[in-house]
Design a protein around this motif. Structure first.
Motif, PDB file in Angstrom:
ATOM      1  N   ASP A   1      -6.159   4.462 -12.571  1.00 52.05           N
ATOM      2  CA  ASP A   1      -7.150   4.182 -11.528  1.00 52.05           C
ATOM      3  C   ASP A   1      -6.503   3.719 -10.239  1.00 52.05           C
ATOM      4  OD1 ASP A   1      -6.208   1.888 -12.535  1.00 52.05           O
ATOM      5  OD2 ASP A   1      -8.149   0.973 -12.986  1.00 52.05           O
ATOM      6  N   LEU A   2      -5.188   3.881 -10.127  1.00 48.74           N
ATOM      7  CA  LEU A   2      -4.460   3.532  -8.911  1.00 48.74           C
ATOM      8  C   LEU A   2      -3.685   4.749  -8.440  1.00 48.74           C
ATOM      9  CD1 LEU A   2      -3.023   0.029  -9.923  1.00 48.74           C
ATOM     10  CD2 LEU A   2      -5.017   0.511  -8.471  1.00 48.74           C
ATOM     11  N   PRO A   3      -3.502   4.872  -7.130  1.00 43.18           N
ATOM     12  CA  PRO A   3      -2.743   6.008  -6.635  1.00 43.18           C
ATOM     13  C   PRO A   3      -1.272   5.849  -6.977  1.00 43.18           C
ATOM     14  CG  PRO A   3      -3.303   4.548  -4.829  1.00 43.18           C
ATOM     15  CD  PRO A   3      -4.014   4.018  -6.021  1.00 43.18           C
TER      16      PRO A   3
ATOM     17  N   THR B   1       0.862  -1.180   0.000  1.00 37.10           N
ATOM     18  CA  THR B   1       0.000   0.000   0.000  1.00 37.10           C
ATOM     19  C   THR B   1       0.897   1.229   0.000  1.00 37.10           C
ATOM     20  OG1 THR B   1      -1.621  -1.239   1.281  1.00 37.10           O
ATOM     21  CG2 THR B   1      -1.914   1.164   1.154  1.00 37.10           C
ATOM     22  N   LEU B   2       0.423   2.285  -0.611  1.00 40.28           N
ATOM     23  CA  LEU B   2       1.097   3.586  -0.654  1.00 40.28           C
ATOM     24  C   LEU B   2       0.426   4.511   0.327  1.00 40.28           C
ATOM     25  CD1 LEU B   2       1.497   4.049  -4.533  1.00 40.28           C
ATOM     26  CD2 LEU B   2       3.180   3.169  -2.913  1.00 40.28           C
ATOM     27  N   HIS B   3       1.232   5.224   1.110  1.00 44.30           N
ATOM     28  CA  HIS B   3       0.705   6.149   2.103  1.00 44.30           C
ATOM     29  C   HIS B   3       1.431   7.480   1.977  1.00 44.30           C
ATOM     30  CE1 HIS B   3      -0.009   2.087   3.818  1.00 44.30           C
ATOM     31  NE2 HIS B   3      -1.196   2.619   4.142  1.00 44.30           N
ATOM     32  N   ALA B   4       0.704   8.547   2.255  1.00 47.59           N
ATOM     33  CA  ALA B   4       1.299   9.882   2.272  1.00 47.59           C
ATOM     34  C   ALA B   4       0.389  10.770   3.088  1.00 47.59           C
ATOM     35  CB  ALA B   4       1.460  10.452   0.853  1.00 47.59           C
ATOM     36  N   VAL B   5       0.979  11.503   4.039  1.00 49.11           N
ATOM     37  CA  VAL B   5       0.223  12.447   4.866  1.00 49.11           C
ATOM     38  C   VAL B   5       1.052  13.683   5.069  1.00 49.11           C
ATOM     39  CG1 VAL B   5      -1.046  10.623   6.050  1.00 49.11           C
ATOM     40  CG2 VAL B   5       1.116  11.446   7.006  1.00 49.11           C
TER      41      VAL B   5
ATOM     42  N   LEU C   1       1.556  12.075  -2.718  1.00 41.90           N
ATOM     43  CA  LEU C   1       0.674  11.018  -3.187  1.00 41.90           C
ATOM     44  C   LEU C   1      -0.446  11.647  -3.987  1.00 41.90           C
ATOM     45  CD1 LEU C   1      -0.367   8.024  -3.101  1.00 41.90           C
ATOM     46  CD2 LEU C   1      -1.649   8.686  -1.053  1.00 41.90           C
ATOM     47  N   ILE C   2      -0.727  11.035  -5.149  1.00 36.50           N
ATOM     48  CA  ILE C   2      -1.786  11.543  -6.025  1.00 36.50           C
ATOM     49  C   ILE C   2      -2.800  10.423  -6.174  1.00 36.50           C
ATOM     50  CG2 ILE C   2      -2.344  12.546  -8.272  1.00 36.50           C
ATOM     51  CD1 ILE C   2       0.539  13.377  -8.559  1.00 36.50           C
ATOM     52  N   HIS C   3      -3.995  10.695  -5.768  1.00 41.63           N
ATOM     53  CA  HIS C   3      -5.073   9.723  -5.896  1.00 41.63           C
ATOM     54  C   HIS C   3      -5.522   9.636  -7.345  1.00 41.63           C
ATOM     55  CE1 HIS C   3      -5.493   9.100  -1.560  1.00 41.63           C
ATOM     56  NE2 HIS C   3      -5.322  10.434  -1.412  1.00 41.63           N
TER      57      HIS C   3
END
Length: 1763
Positions: free
Chosen positions: A715-717, A639-643, A742-744
């Motif tokens: 269609d994927l981040p 999974t990719l995460h970014a905050v 991160l780009i949704h």
């Protein structure tokens, strides 16, 4: 055309001469052989036999036999027997008998064998003879030769210069031989193929290419050599190649532009275009020339800009047909916001004289986005609660706006906004929802950046306060932010105040309650204005990097209160190889307090987040740092995460203070990304786009920013982060925010790039790699960051030359400057102060966009005559850095001042005569011979040159108007100044055109100088009557009489005068009246009297010669009332007419008055004869108004008056009711006799009598002095004749006398005539022309004959002027036969002439012959005013011959009827014609004009009315038919032809000798007086004429007199030629007088004049005046019986005494007449230069004279001795 070769022995020939033909058309000419073949194939028929004309052998070889057959066919119906003669030569043989018999319808064959021995041509024949004739059949053997068929000429299509066209023509081998050919021609023509081989009958297409280099007409011969391949140059033919070349010319047309007249050429403007979008526009390439042209379309600049050209064109080359056009499309795609793009397309055409440029311009427009509010206040919210607020994002531009809020909306922030990114359509808005969810009881404030693509970011302040049950901090409001920002901007604290604040432990705040960073307390802090000027990009970068930003630390002077390091954390991403391969699960961040107070740090927690911070809160002392651990604990794999972690720093004490000193908290963020992929696990394959793929920074060395858009198209981040591994140095010069994220799916990230371009950067740019999904996938962004120096080019290599300019004036030239760099520039021209009076430039400052060219207009105004060299400076710099990076260029300006002047080709321009009221455009050529252009201002001054004309120049507008009074004429050139001339009246105009030179500002700089004078004369159309004649019933009227009848003097005076304004109401003849009697617009009224004639007599016809003496054409017309009446519709006519209208309708319908022609045009100097006719069909007086109209001129009303007299009525016609006598001196003892004419206009003789009672009463009223005396008061006038009344007017006083005298007519009406006469003082006689009344009426000299006139007089009037009595005057006249075919006979009618004799009196004139006539006028012995009319009768010999032949036949018939008897048989009497000597007039048997018998019947009238007066009905009565039958039986005696009459007017005024000697002493001795020729007056005679003595009558014009005259003439010539006689004349004055004439009485030749006694005072009209002739002291009176008072022997003394003088005068007169005749015939040149006579020296003459004198004296002494 056919070219052939006859053989080796023949001369080369190309056939007949070439003839021009149209292109592509072959003109075929057949050679002889071919023609013979055709002739041999044709059958001919002769003597009934059908056969060939010729046998021809073409294909033959040597030593062989060739046989042909001749077939004879008998097509006749009889047997043919022929004798055959075989060929004479041995080469042709035949085996036929000598005699051949051919039956009808059968054939006979004759074989002919040909045996050649050598290769040449052979000719022979076979002859066939029969009894009817013979014929031959030719035998001909020809040699095969080479022959080519080509056209005479080939016309190529029109071609443009340096282009090419082609056409083809056919080359054909018409021979039987194989032929080789080769072409030769010169440029610009080229033939293909140039050589080849043609088989017999083969054809070949020859292509002609025309490639001209100049615009000319080309005509060249192309030579074709043909024959055998080894001797191919033996034969030759030519083809004329014709071509026409023209220069190409193309035009650029912009369909959308209405006005393309721009100084720099056509412009295609795109306007504002959204960034990233495209706009297309079209333009046309039009070809107005008649030739097809090819073109090339390319960019003007060769260098490719950094971004590439933003303009693209779909057409780069092509062809345009004549009159056609090609449409091209230009696409504009801008990439950089707020920039202007300029480019140029160059249209190039080969051979064109110039190239055209199309300017392309457009500007890039970006989005304009704004927030509805910059602050969102959530107020006070309980812990754990949430509040939502909305705001709008507005887009006011036509460009789509892409935005993104730099805020984490996944729960790691107390604030969230949805949607956080997106697109705002043009001119629309998007509603944003902001939510506040506090997790800690403190006040929150965060300044969020709103990123907009291609724009600077916007900032949104989010504030809110969280309360809990235990903690309730002060509520943060928007005004606290305002006070904080104000305090922050001022920074007015001092070190003392801050030190006092530190001692105060209540709060570490400044004076405004704000905690300040430590650096602000230092005296070395920067100026406070730096913060104010901070741009949004700088603020955004500072909020992202803080102290970690190496570029912003040096440029910004306001460090943050709290900073965090690092600002970005990466978990489990592939890093450079120097780092560890395994990323830790936690990383530390450090937060530093830069304030003087103690801060509390609180991290915003998020539930279910893989990222956490420990500790979540702590306190931080002033100027201290603390560390926090950021933990990454993903709950899922792969999974990719970014905050974006959020931390608030606040002062606890400050939030407890209520009021305005509340300080908002500060927020720091840390961007964290990570992934939970296991090692070796494949990451997601990213699908994204990066726009634009190439980012170009401004090309100058300043900190610059650009934005780019990274969009997730899958269609994927995906995650991204910067990869500096390929270029580690790039990280120091280029900053990208955010560096990771991160780009949704479906979302995007706006990247902000910042750098400072350098000079050493690569021009192609460098690549910036973005690592996607922490894997090997990367996205490349090209960044161009190069510093480019400003560069400007000057036209003409930095030099500008002005042509010579007039001192005081100015000239302008255009000059181009161009921005060669890719950065926009500003420029400014600097001219040294001393040179500012000489040159100027417009515009002197402006902007130059990249690749743009600007046109500068330079003005040069010299102050002196010298050469100037000036050097203005061009300063330019980039727009983004005003005042920095300034560059300079120097322009060399060279100009010369000179003196300018202009002049005209002609100093006086005479335009001649111009019609008043008309327009004439003239061109005045101005010539500038000076080396400089001259600006001028023209002025016109008008002067009227007429004498006595008084006018005010200021009130009279100028008739000459200049179309343009200002202008500039180039050096050494000519300028045509157009002007309009409209004279307003008849006058002599003089316009003086002056000029003044103008200076550069357009003001006058010199005094007026005269250029030229324009002269013109305003005229009206004028006509003159120069001659008149009559015919018909008016044939015997003299010209003087006609002149008075038609009032021609008054008519000429009116025609030569100015028209009144009313006469110009209608410029041309116009139908303007609704009545039959139209109104007139003139006051000029004249009477045209057609005299009087008996009823049914010949019409009175008059011919007037109108002459145009002016210089303009004259349109004239005689308008009858019907010509001026408007033609109405039938329903509009009333049918009611007045008596006047009915009478005029009668005159017009019966055509009593006619004019031919009634209108016409007379060119200047032209003459035209106009016929006026009056028909005598109705008895009475007819009057008819006719308007004589000159177009745009006079309008005169002519009252036509004609009188028709009944045949039995006596009638005298008076020309006028008023007659003026010649003025007479008062006290004149012998007043002159004057005449007055009475004309009998009837058919019966008229007896008249002057009322003597009126004359007697007049004598009594003047002291019994006969003022007016009639010498023949009564008499008789024959029909059609004129009687002359002789009057003596003797005034007593110097006044005007008015005398009304009745003239009574027997059996007729009496008439009252008014006579007027003026008495004058004697002193005025010599100076006044006493014949003024007569001379004024004298017609002009006739130069052209009248219509139908055969004989022309050299003078139609002779005026002898003032002469003494008893004098003789002679004049020479010439009669000329102007006919080229008719011989005429002339006779002078001298029956009624006593004082005039003309010799010869009769004669004949051959065609074109002239005859000399001598007129002798011998005045009587009494003073008289002579007005004589001498008539010359002219008859054509042909008419006279016809008359004599008809008369002879008539007399023979009459003699036959007298000799023969008649049988009284009625049937035979019908054929007998009655001969009569006079014309019988039948008695009229019906109303109307009588039917004249024996006249040809008139044509049948078209009128159906039988009551029309004056017309013969179509149906005749029985009596009329009987009269016509009787007329056919009558043969009247032929009448002699009517002669044509020539009138010669003779006028003279004789005076008494004493009076003449007194008043005309100079003329007295010039007249010869012949007293012996004057007959003594008889008292009983009623006429004043005199007769000659008997002695002179016997010699006058007798044969004896002529013999004596000729003998003496010859004798005198012989004597004059005798040298001895000439010498005796020299000695004659010295001889004494040996004989004196005895004194026998008075001599008439003495110098003492004779005096004449006054007229008799007796009132009896029959008495004659007594003449007293004096000679010396003796006076002889004539008594009533007529006997002289002197002895009878003295009467013959003058004749004997002056016979020699008379004879001498006759001889001299005859000599002069002979000389004039020779001169008239051209035998003598009277204008030749006289011969000079060389006299002997004076001494010799004196010596001869003295010798002659001595000899004479010696002879005189010897004579007495001999006696």
């Amino acid at each position: 055309m056919l070219a052939e070769h006859r053989g080796p022995a023949e001369r080369l020939s190309s056939g007949e001469p070439w003839r021009t033909s149209t292109a592509g058309k072959d003109i075929k000419r057949k050679r002889d052989g071919k023609r013979q073949r055709q002739a041999s194939s044709r059958q001919s028929c002769f003597l009934g036999l059908e056969m060939r004309q010729e046998l021809v052998w073409e294909d033959w070889d040597l030593r062989r036999e060739f046989t042909k057959t001749l077939v004879l066919k008998n097509i006749h119906n009889k047997l043919q027997k022929l004798h055959v003669r075989p060929p004479a030569s041995k080469f042709f043989t035949t085996s036929v008998p000598q005699t051949v018999v051919i039956s009808p319808g059968t054939t006979f064959t004759v074989p002919v064998t040909f045996r050649p021995l050598q290769r040449c041509e052979y000719e022979d024949s076979i002859e066939f003879q029969s009894k009817d004739g013979s014929f031959q059949v030719g035998l001909h053997a020809t040699i095969p030769c080479h022959a080519l068929e080509v056209p005479d000429s080939v016309l190529l299509p029109l071609c443009a210069v340096q282009h090419s066209v082609h056409t083809t023509f056919l080359l054909r081998n018409v021979s039987k031989l194989q032929t080789h050919f080769q072409w030769e021609c010169s440029a610009p023509f080229k033939l293909s193929p140039e050589q080849g081989l043609l088989k017999p009958g083969q054809e070949c297409d020859i292509t002609v290419v025309f490639h001209p280099q100049e615009a000319l007409v080309y005509q060249q011969q192309a030579y074709c050599s043909f024959g055998e391949q080894e001797d191919k140059g033996e034969n030759c033919c030519t083809v004329l190649l014709q071509g026409l070349a023209k220069y190409p010319f193309l035009q650029l047309r912009n369909p959308a532009a209405k006005d393309e007249k721009q100084q720099s050429g056509p412009v295609l403007q795109f306007g504002s275009v959204a960034v990233g979008q495209s706009l297309q526009k079209h333009f046309e390439i039009f070809n107005p020339s008649p030739v097809t042209e090819s073109f090339f379309l390319s960019r003007l600049s060769d260098e490719v800009p950094l971004l590439g050209s933003e303009f693209s064109c779909d057409v780069s080359r092509g062809e345009v047909a004549p009159g056609g056009s090609v449409q091209a499309t230009v696409t504009y795609t801008p990439a950089v916001v707020d920039t202007v793009s300029v480019d140029y397309l160059a249209l190039k055409c080969k051979g064109a004289l110039n190239n055209t440029q199309l300017k392309l311009t457009g500007n890039c427009e970006g989005p304009k986005v704004s927030l509805s509010s910059s602050v969102v206040d959530f107020g006070c919210v309980e812990e754990g609660g949430a509040v939502m607020q909305t705001l709008e994002l507005l887009n006011s531009s036509p460009v789509e706006a892409i935005y993104q809020l730099d805020l984490d909306c996944s729960g790691h922030s107390v604030f969230s906004i949805q949607p956080a990114c997106g697109t705002v359509r043009p001119h629309s808005h998007t509603t944003l929802k902001a939510v506040y969810r506090p997790t800690w009881p403190i006040a929150h404030h965060r300044r969020v950046a709103c990123l907009v693509l291609h724009r600077d970011p916007m900032f949104l302040d989010l504030i809110g306060t969280c309360h809990s049950e235990l903690q309730k901090p002060a509520i943060l409001k928007p005004e606290h932010l305002v006070l904080y920002k104000l305090s922050w901007s001022r920074r007015m604290d001092t070190p003392d105040s801050h030190h006092a604040a530190e001692q105060d432990h209540d709060a570490q705040l400044d004076q405004q309650g704000v905690l300040c960073p430590l650096e602000e307390q230092s005296p070395q802090r920067p100026d406070s204005d730096a913060t104010v000027s901070r741009t949004p990009m700088e603020e955004y970068y500072q909020s992202c990097f803080g102290f970690m930003d190496p570029l912003s630390c040096s440029s910004s002077s306001s460090p943050p209160h709290v900073s965090v390091v690092p600002s970005e954390l990466l978990f489990n991403h592939k890093m450079p190889s120097s780092l560890s391969t395994a990323s830790p699960s936690s990383q530390s961040v450090s937060i530093t307090n830069h304030t003087r107070g103690k801060l509390s740090l609180v991290w915003t927690p998020a539930q279910d987040s893989p990222f956490s911070v420990s500790p979540s809160s702590c306190d931080l002392a002033p100027l201290k740092s603390t560390s926090f651990r950021v933990n990454y604990d993903p709950k899922q794999l792969h999974t990719l995460h970014a905050v974006q972690l959020e931390c608030f720093a606040y002062n606890k004490d400050s939030f407890q203070i209520e009021g305005p000193l509340l300080c908002p908290p500060w927020c720091v963020t840390v961007r964290v990304i990570g992934n939970s992929f296991q090692p070796g696990k494949e990451h997601f394959i990213p699908c994204c786009s990066l726009k634009p793929p190439r980012v170009v920074f401004p090309a100058f060395s300043i900190l610059s920013y650009r934005t780019a858009l990274l969009q997730n198209c899958g269609d994927l981040p995906l995650t991204f982060c910067l990869d500096h591994s390929s270029n580690p140095a790039l990280a120091e010069s280029l900053s990208v925010v955010p560096g990771c994220g991160l780009i949704h799916p479906g979302h995007h990230q706006i990247l902000t790039l910042r750098t400072t371009p350098t000079e050493d950067g690569p021009k192609q740019g460098f690549s910036l790699h973005l690592q996607l999904n922490a894997a090997k996938h990367t996205k490349e962004l090209t960044v161009v960051s190069v510093v480019e120096k400003p560069s400007v080019s000057l036209e003409g290599d930095g030099s500008l030359y002005f042509h010579p300019t007039a001192v005081g004036s100015g000239t302008q030239r255009s000059h181009h400057i161009r921005n060669l760099s890719c950065i926009p520039l500003r420029f400014h021209w600097s001219i040294p102060e001393p040179d500012q009076e000489l040159i100027s430039v417009e515009p002197d400052a402006g902007e130059l966009h990249p690749n743009e060219s600007s046109v500068q207009i330079w003005s040069f105004s010299p102050l002196a005559e010298e050469t100037y060299t000036l050097k203005p400076t061009l300063t330019f710099w980039p727009m983004q850095t005003p005042g920095c990076n300034m560059s300079q260029l120097t322009l060399k300006v060279v100009g010369e001042g000179s003196k300018g002047f202009i002049e005209t080709e002609k100093t006086v321009l005479d335009l001649g005569e111009i019609l008043v009221g008309s327009y004439r455009s003239i061109e005045v050529p101005l010539v500038n011979k000076s080396p400089c252009p001259v600006s001028f201002c023209l002025s016109v001054q008008q002067t009227l040159l007429d004498e006595g004309l008084i006018y005010d120049p200021a009130s009279v507008p100028s008739a000459l108007k200049l179309d343009s009074d200002r202008g500039t004429i180039a050096s050494r050139s000519k300028l045509l100044v157009r002007s309009t001339l409209r004279p307003r009246g008849r006058a002599q105009y003089l316009w003086t055109i002056s000029y003044q030179t103008l200076n550069a500002s357009g003001c006058v700089s010199s005094p007026p100088q005269t250029l030229c004078e324009v002269r013109a004369k305003g005229v009206f159309p004028i006509l003159r009557v120069i001659d008149a004649c009559g015919s018909g019933s008016a044939g015997r009227f003299s010209k003087l009489h006609l002149w008075k009848l038609f009032s021609l003097d008054s008519l000429n005076e009116q025609l030569l005068s100015n028209p009144s304004p009313a006469e110009l109401t209608y410029g041309t003849p116009t139908r303007h009246s609704l009545r039959s009697c139209p109104s007139v617009f003139t006051h000029a009224v004249l009477d045209f009297k057609f005299s009087a004639a008996p009823l049914n007599s010949d019409p009175s016809t008059f011919v007037l010669i109108f002459h145009n003496p002016g210089s303009i054409p004259v349109d004239w017309a005689f308008l009858f009332p019907e010509d001026q009446e408007i033609e109405l519709e039938y329903w509009a006519e009333t049918g009611e007419f007045s008596s006047m209208e009915l009478y005029q309708m009668k005159v017009q319908d019966n055509r009593l008055f006619s004019i031919s022609p009634r209108s016409g045009t007379l060119l200047p100097g032209q003459q035209r004869a106009v016929h006026f006719s009056y028909s005598h069909e109705f008895a009475g007086t007819d009057r008819f108004p006719v308007v004589f109209k000159l177009s745009y001129g006079r309008e005169i009303l002519l009252n036509f008056q004609g009188v028709t007299v009944e045949r039995n009525r006596p009638y005298l016609h008076l020309v006028s009711k008023r007659h003026v006598f010649t003025s007479v001196n008062i006290g004149d003892c012998a007043p002159p006799r004057q005449v007055y004419e009475l004309h009998n206009g009837g058919a019966v003789p008229v007896r008249y009598e002057v009322d003597s009672a009126a004359l007697s009463q007049l004598q009594e009223d003047n002291f019994n002095h006969p003022v007016l005396c009639c010498l023949n008061p009564h008499g008789e006038v024959l029909p059609g004749k004129t009687a002359t009344l002789e009057w003596i007017f003797s005034p007593l006083e110097a006044k005007m006398y008015h005398m009304d005298v009745p003239i009574h007519v027997q059996d007729g009406e009496s008439m009252l005539q008014r006579f007027e006469g003026c008495g004058v003082n004697p002193g005025a006689v010599g100076s006044k022309n006493v014949l003024s009344d007569t001379i004024s009426s004298k017609p002009y000299l006739q130069k052209l004959p009248f219509p139908g006139q055969v004989v022309l007089l050299s003078e139609d009037s002779v005026s002898l002027g003032d002469i003494p009595v008893n004098s003789r005057s002679s004049r020479i006249l010439f009669l000329t036969n102007v006919s080229q075919t008719d011989t005429v006979h002339y006779t002078w009618d001298m029956t009624e002439q006593q004082v005039v004799q003309i010799h010869p009196e009769r004669g004949s004139l051959c065609p074109g012959e002239s005859a000399l006539c001598v007129l002798n006028f011998i005045s009587t012995d009494y003073p008289t005013c002579y007005q004589l009319d001498v008539i010359c009768q002219v008859i054509k010999e042909a008419e006279l011959t016809r008359y004599h032949d008809a008369l002879q036949r008539w007399e023979e018939e009459k003699q036959r009827q007298q000799d023969e008897f008649s049988i009284t048989d009625k049937r035979l009497n019908d054929g007998q014609r009655v001969l009569i000597d006079e014309e019988l007039v039948a008695t009229p048997v019906r109303k109307g004009p009588p039917l004249r018998k024996y006249k040809t019947l008139p044509p049948i009238s078209a009128s159906s009315s039988s009551e029309t007066v004056g017309n013969i009905c179509t149906k005749f009565t029985r009596a009329e038919r009987r009269a016509l039958r009787e007329a056919a039986k009558v043969w009247r005696r032929p009448e002699p032809p009517q002669p044509a009459l020539l009138h010669l007017g003779v006028t003279a005024h004789s005076h008494g000798l004493f009076e003449y000697h007194t008043h005309f002493p100079e003329q007295f001795n010039k007249h010869y007086r012949c007293l012996q020729l004057v007959r003594s007056q008889q008292p009983e005679a009623t006429s004043s004429s005199t007769s000659l003595p008997a002695e002179l009558r016997s010699l006058k014009h007798s044969p004896g007199r002529d013999i004596v005259t000729h003998v003496l003439t010859s004798t005198l010539w012989s004597i004059l030629d005798d040298p001895s006689f000439k010498e005796s004349l020299i000695n004659l004055p010295f001889k004494p007088i040996t004989y004196r004439l005895p004194d026998t009485g008075p001599s008439h030749c003495s110098s003492i004049p004779s005096f004449t006694a006054p007229p008799p005072t007796s009132p009896h009209p029959t008495s004659q005046p007594q003449c007293l002739l004096s000679g010396r002291e003796q006076h002889h009176t004539v008594d009533e019986a007529g006997t002289a008072g002197r002895p009878e022997k003295t009467q013959n003394t003058p004749h004997i005494e002056h016979e020699a003088a008379d004879l001498c005068e006759d001889v001299l007169l005859n000599t002069l007449q002979n000389l004039m005749m020779e001169a008239f015939r051209g035998e003598l040149d009277v204008t030749a230069h006289p011969r000079s006579v060389i006299l002997p020296p004076a001494s010799t003459r004196i010596r001869r004279t003295s010798n002659a004198t001595a000899e004479v004296e010696r002879e005189n002494r010897e004579e007495p001795a001999e006696t």
